[in-house]
Design an enzyme around this catalytic site. Sequence first.
Site, mmCIF file in Angstrom:
data_model
loop_
_atom_site.group_PDB
_atom_site.id
_atom_site.type_symbol
_atom_site.label_atom_id
_atom_site.label_comp_id
_atom_site.label_asym_id
_atom_site.label_seq_id
_atom_site.Cartn_x
_atom_site.Cartn_y
_atom_site.Cartn_z
ATOM 1 N N ASP A 99 -67.273 0.390 32.563
ATOM 2 C CA ASP A 99 -67.878 0.610 32.100
ATOM 3 C C ASP A 99 -68.359 -0.294 30.150
ATOM 4 O O ASP A 99 -69.410 -1.458 29.526
ATOM 5 C CB ASP A 99 -68.225 1.984 31.351
ATOM 6 C CG ASP A 99 -69.017 2.915 32.573
ATOM 7 O OD1 ASP A 99 -68.426 2.035 33.520
ATOM 8 O OD2 ASP A 99 -69.938 3.624 32.605
ATOM 9 N N SER A 147 -64.862 7.011 38.646
ATOM 10 C CA SER A 147 -64.636 6.696 37.469
ATOM 11 C C SER A 147 -63.345 7.403 37.290
ATOM 12 O O SER A 147 -63.282 8.422 37.212
ATOM 13 C CB SER A 147 -65.750 7.124 36.650
ATOM 14 O OG SER A 147 -65.709 6.915 35.179
#
Length: 412
Positions: free
Chosen positions: A15, A174
Site C-alpha cells: 500500500d 495485509s
Amino acid sequence: MAKDKVCLAYSGGLDTSCILAYLIEQGYEVIAWMGNDFEAAKQKALKIGASKCYVEDLRQQFVELMCFPAIQANAIYENVYLLGTSLARPILAKSMMQTAQKEGCQYVSHGCTGKGNDQVRFELAFYALQPSIQVIAPWRDPVFYKRFAGRNDLLDYAASKGIPVTSTKSKPWSMDENLAHCSYEAGILEDPDTTPPEDMWKLTVDPMKAPDTPEDFTLFFKAGLPVKLVYSEKGSQKTVEDPLELFLAANAIARRNGVGRIDIVENRFIGLKSRGCYETPGLSCLRSAHIDLEGLVLDREVRALRDQLVTFNYAKILYNGLYFSPEREYLEDCIVASQKSVNVRCRCYKGSFTVLGRSSETEKLYDASESSMDEIGDFAPSDTTGFISVQAIRLKKYGKKMEEMGQSLVKN
C-alpha cells in the site's frame, strides 16, 4: 516553484509503496518516514522516488511508554485483543510529526484504509500534536480508491512502476508488524469462517510443533511494571533488567513455544465489524503474569474499581486512537495507585502460558493462616453467620415478594 512537501508514514509494504509513487505522480515532494530500522525498505523508498527517508529506532520508547503502562492496566480490547497496533500508533505519530516539522512539510500522509481504525488513530494524533497540519488520506480519496478498487489493482500498479512487493495474488492478506505483534487481515481472511493458512503466521512456532519440554522463567514486577526476567538459556541462567531487553527476551520465549496467537472478529471504532488475526507473544505472557500477581497483592475493592474504570476505558481509548487526550492522562494517573511489588514464576508450553507460583516481599494481603482449612487463625468461622444473615435480608424480602405474587422461585 517549490513542490508542496508531504511526510508519508512508509512501511515498505504494498500500500505505502504504491501511495509513495502515486503522491510523486500527483506532484508532491515526498519525505518517507519509518519507525523501524529496515535498510532494505529505506532503499526501496528512495528508489521509488522519495527525496529523503527517515528511519527512527523507537523500540525503547515503545516498550517503556506504551507496552508497560498497558501491562499495568491489564489493557485488553473486547477481552481478546492486546492492542499491538493501537499501542504503536502514538509513538509513530509523534516521531513522524517531529520529522514533518523539521522538513517543513505542509502535509502528512498514511496508507490506512478508509474502513479501518488506523486512519482514526494516526489522524487524531496528528491533529492533537499539530492542529494546523493537513492530512492526505488516499484511501478516502474517490480518485484514488476508484482507480485502485482492490489489492489486485495495487499489485498491477506496483508491477508497472517496477516496485518489488512481498504480497502476491495467491497470498493477498495485509500484515502490520511491530515489536509487540504482527496483525493479519484482508484477502481470504475477510471470510470469518476461513481458517488462517499455516504459512501465514510468521512470529510464533506452531503450538503443535513447539518443544515437548516446558520452559520455565520468573518475572519480577515493581509498581506493576516488569523489572527483571530470569530464565535459562543453553544450560545457564540469564537475567535481564533493561525494559527493552526484558521485552525482547519475553518475546523470544513465547515465540519459540507458540504462545500468543489469536483469531477474532472485533468491532472497529467506526462501526464496522472486522476479522483480524494477531500474534502477540511476549506481551501475552507479561500481561497474564501481571493479572495473576494482583490476586496476591491487590485489595478486592481497589481491583474492582480499577477494572471498571481503568482497564476497560484505557483499552478503549487506545483502540480508538485517543492517546493524546486528557482522559488518557487521567487514567494513567489512576493506574499507578493500584500497583505493588511481586514476582511470578511462569511456564510456556505448546501455545499455553501458565503461572506456577507467586510471592511478594512487600505486600501481605494474603494470609495463609486466615485462609487455611487446617487452622482457625484470626478469622473465626462463627463470624460468617452474621455476615450471611445481613446479606440475606434483601434476598428474603425478594423471595417473599415473589411468593406473594404466586411466582415461587422454587417452582419457576
